[in-house]
Write a protein that holds these residues in place. Structure first.
Motif, short mmCIF file in Angstrom:
data_model
loop_
_atom_site.label_atom_id
_atom_site.label_comp_id
_atom_site.label_asym_id
_atom_site.label_seq_id
_atom_site.Cartn_x
_atom_site.Cartn_y
_atom_site.Cartn_z
N SER A 211 0.82 -1.20 0.00
CA SER A 211 0.00 0.00 0.00
C SER A 211 0.86 1.27 0.00
N ASP A 212 0.60 2.25 0.87
CA ASP A 212 1.32 3.52 0.83
C ASP A 212 2.53 3.56 1.76
N LEU A 213 2.53 2.65 2.74
CA LEU A 213 3.57 2.71 3.77
C LEU A 213 3.71 1.33 4.39
N VAL A 214 4.95 0.93 4.72
CA VAL A 214 5.15 -0.33 5.46
C VAL A 214 5.90 -0.02 6.75
N ARG A 215 5.69 -0.89 7.75
CA ARG A 215 6.21 -0.63 9.09
C ARG A 215 7.11 -1.79 9.55
N PRO A 216 8.26 -1.97 8.93
CA PRO A 216 9.11 -3.11 9.31
C PRO A 216 9.88 -2.84 10.60
N GLY A 217 9.93 -3.85 11.46
CA GLY A 217 10.79 -3.81 12.64
C GLY A 217 11.78 -4.95 12.57
N ILE A 218 11.33 -6.13 12.97
CA ILE A 218 12.22 -7.26 13.19
C ILE A 218 13.03 -7.65 11.94
N PHE A 219 12.47 -7.43 10.75
CA PHE A 219 13.22 -7.74 9.52
C PHE A 219 14.51 -6.91 9.46
N LEU A 220 14.39 -5.62 9.79
CA LEU A 220 15.56 -4.74 9.72
C LEU A 220 16.65 -5.23 10.66
N TYR A 221 16.22 -5.75 11.82
CA TYR A 221 17.19 -6.17 12.83
C TYR A 221 17.69 -7.59 12.57
N GLY A 222 17.26 -8.15 11.46
CA GLY A 222 17.82 -9.43 10.99
C GLY A 222 17.49 -10.61 11.87
N ALA A 223 16.39 -10.52 12.62
CA ALA A 223 16.19 -11.50 13.67
C ALA A 223 15.07 -12.48 13.40
N ARG A 224 14.74 -12.69 12.13
CA ARG A 224 13.69 -13.64 11.83
C ARG A 224 13.91 -14.18 10.43
N ARG A 225 13.45 -15.39 10.20
CA ARG A 225 13.58 -15.96 8.86
C ARG A 225 12.21 -16.38 8.38
N TRP A 226 12.01 -16.25 7.08
CA TRP A 226 10.74 -16.64 6.48
C TRP A 226 11.02 -17.58 5.32
N PRO A 227 10.31 -18.69 5.23
CA PRO A 227 10.55 -19.61 4.12
C PRO A 227 10.27 -18.92 2.78
N GLY A 228 11.11 -19.21 1.80
CA GLY A 228 10.86 -18.68 0.46
C GLY A 228 11.31 -17.25 0.26
N VAL A 229 11.91 -16.65 1.28
CA VAL A 229 12.38 -15.27 1.15
C VAL A 229 13.85 -15.27 1.53
N GLU A 230 14.62 -14.45 0.80
CA GLU A 230 16.03 -14.33 1.15
C GLU A 230 16.11 -13.82 2.60
N ASP A 231 16.87 -14.53 3.45
CA ASP A 231 16.95 -14.15 4.85
C ASP A 231 17.50 -12.73 4.99
N PRO A 232 16.98 -11.98 5.95
CA PRO A 232 17.67 -10.73 6.27
C PRO A 232 19.04 -11.06 6.84
N GLU A 233 19.98 -10.16 6.65
CA GLU A 233 21.32 -10.40 7.22
C GLU A 233 21.27 -10.27 8.72
N SER A 234 22.03 -11.12 9.41
CA SER A 234 21.99 -10.99 10.87
C SER A 234 22.79 -9.76 11.29
N VAL A 235 22.22 -9.03 12.21
CA VAL A 235 22.75 -7.73 12.62
C VAL A 235 23.44 -7.83 13.97
N VAL A 236 22.90 -8.70 14.83
CA VAL A 236 23.33 -8.71 16.23
C VAL A 236 24.08 -10.00 16.58
N THR A 237 25.20 -9.82 17.26
CA THR A 237 25.97 -10.93 17.83
C THR A 237 26.11 -10.67 19.32
N VAL A 238 25.96 -11.72 20.12
CA VAL A 238 26.16 -11.56 21.56
C VAL A 238 27.29 -12.49 21.99
#
Ligand SMILES: *Cc1c(COP(=O)(O)O)cnc(C)c1O
Length: 366
Positions: A211-238
């Motif tokens: 639509s006109d706007l999207v509100r991504p959170g967890i994808f940006l922080y690389g902390a989730r994976r979804w089948p069939g989609v290129e994984d977001p890069e992992s951002v955080v190491t502990v």
């Protein structure tokens, strides 16, 4: 806690690729940028020119203003009436869940001598906030009546409750409800405005809903994976370090409640991290860390500042005092993701990230 700025930016660009060039992107930076540190998160994303930022409290919005951010800031939750004045004075976009809220915003705008931008939230099943979609016919007129020219109707949105559950069709039912409510509001209410629906899971599984706007959170922080989609890069190491190594005979007890007893000769390493740093205590049952490229089990209950792991059989040099321990991240080909930690702890990656405590230094890498 190591945070890779380049991965954060890569994930933002990936969102852009997924949704195409038209929709605005509203990075969600609530809860101190999901625990990474809101200031550094927005400084990292600013050059990519997002439409604005999403927060949940007026305090978070004020913090953004204090960093010099003058883009739209959307407060995506109802706020206490006592907060409305300073939010409007700072030009924040407030979410509207009731006609009373519009009246409050209109009064605050008159007092501040400026126009206030609002986003009307439609509740299509989430239940925690928004105007009930079934009553949109009466809302439109009431919203219009509350406005005497001091309100700019900037947006209208809804929030999905089960977008992450790819087997669930609920998202489509919610979209239908949203569209039905929009039809009513357009007919009786304020007119053309930005429409938005998608959090990370929504935009990943159904980019056509961007639509006109999207509100991504967890994808940006690389902390989730979804089948069939290129994984977001992992951002955080502990990571932490071994601060003590001990060889113990069989029958040695460990931790509060002495819930663990060695069954043979074992080598234990005490690691300088615990639930006071945000490591879930639940990780004490079944959790692992990486030492010298090998996965080893956490044993006994996790303490506030110490966690003990069984390093029996890990070769000397990588398992001595001072050696690095990876709680989330990669080491020597082994990898533990936030998703792994969340699964063993019985929660979601959002919670794991946001509860990493201020005691863990945030080290920003390029
Ligand atoms: C937190 C939140 C988001 C972001 O959700 P993610 O699952 O982290 O992408 C989007 N919209 C609203 C209304 C939220 O509260």
């Amino acid at each position: 806690m190591e945070i890779r700025s380049s991965a954060l930016r890569t994930n933002y660009r990936r969102v852009r690729t997924i949704v195409g060039s038209r929709p605005g992107i509203l990075p969600v930076v609530k809860a101190d940028g999901y625990g990474l540190g809101m200031r550094r998160v927005v400084e990292t994303l600013e050059p990519l020119d997002p439409w604005g930022y999403g927060v949940e409290t007026v305090g978070e919005g004020m913090a953004l203003r204090s960093y010099g951010i003058d883009r739209p800031v959307l407060v995506m939750a109802p706020i206490p009436p006592s907060e409305v004045d300073r939010a409007v004075a700072a030009g924040m976009r407030l979410s509207i869940s009731s006609p009373g809220a519009v009246e409050n915003v209109a009064r605050a705008a008159r007092r501040a001598g400026r126009r206030a931008h609002i986003h009307v939230e439609i509740d299509t099943g989430m239940g925690r906030a928004g105007l009930d979609w079934r009553r949109a016919d009466e809302w439109g007129a009431r919203l219009r009546a509350a406005n005497d020219g001091e309100i700019e109707w900037e947006g209208v949105y809804t929030h999905f409750h089960s977008a992450a559950d790819l087997g669930s069709r609920a998202i489509f039912e919610q979209v239908e409800r949203f569209r039905a409510a929009l039809g009513e509001l357009r007919h009786r209410g304020p007119g053309r405005w930005m429409e938005h629906m998608c959090n990370s899971s929504g935009l990943v599984r159904s980019p056509e809903l961007a639509s006109d706007l999207v509100r991504p959170g967890i994808f940006l922080y690389g902390a989730r994976r979804w089948p069939g989609v290129e994984d977001p890069e992992s951002v955080v190491t502990v990571r932490s370090r071994i601060v003590l190594v001990r060889d113990v005979p069989a029958g040695t007890t460990l931790g509060y409640g002495a819930t663990y007893t060695s069954s043979r000769h074992e080598r234990w390493a005490t690691v300088a991290i615990g639930y006071g740093d945000g490591i879930p205590r639940a990780l004490g049952s079944g959790g692992e860390v990486i030492v010298g490229g090998r996965r080893v089990p956490i044993i006994g209950r996790i303490s506030m500042g110490m966690t003990v792991v069984d390093i029996t059989g890990v070769p000397g040099p990588s398992a001595r005092v001072g050696a690095q321990v990876t709680i989330v991240g990669e080491d020597g080909g082994e990898r533990i993701t936030l998703t792994d930690v969340a699964r063993v702890s019985g929660t979601i990656t959002h919670e794991i990230l946001t509860r990493l405590s201020p005691r863990l230094p945030r080290v920003w890498l390029p």
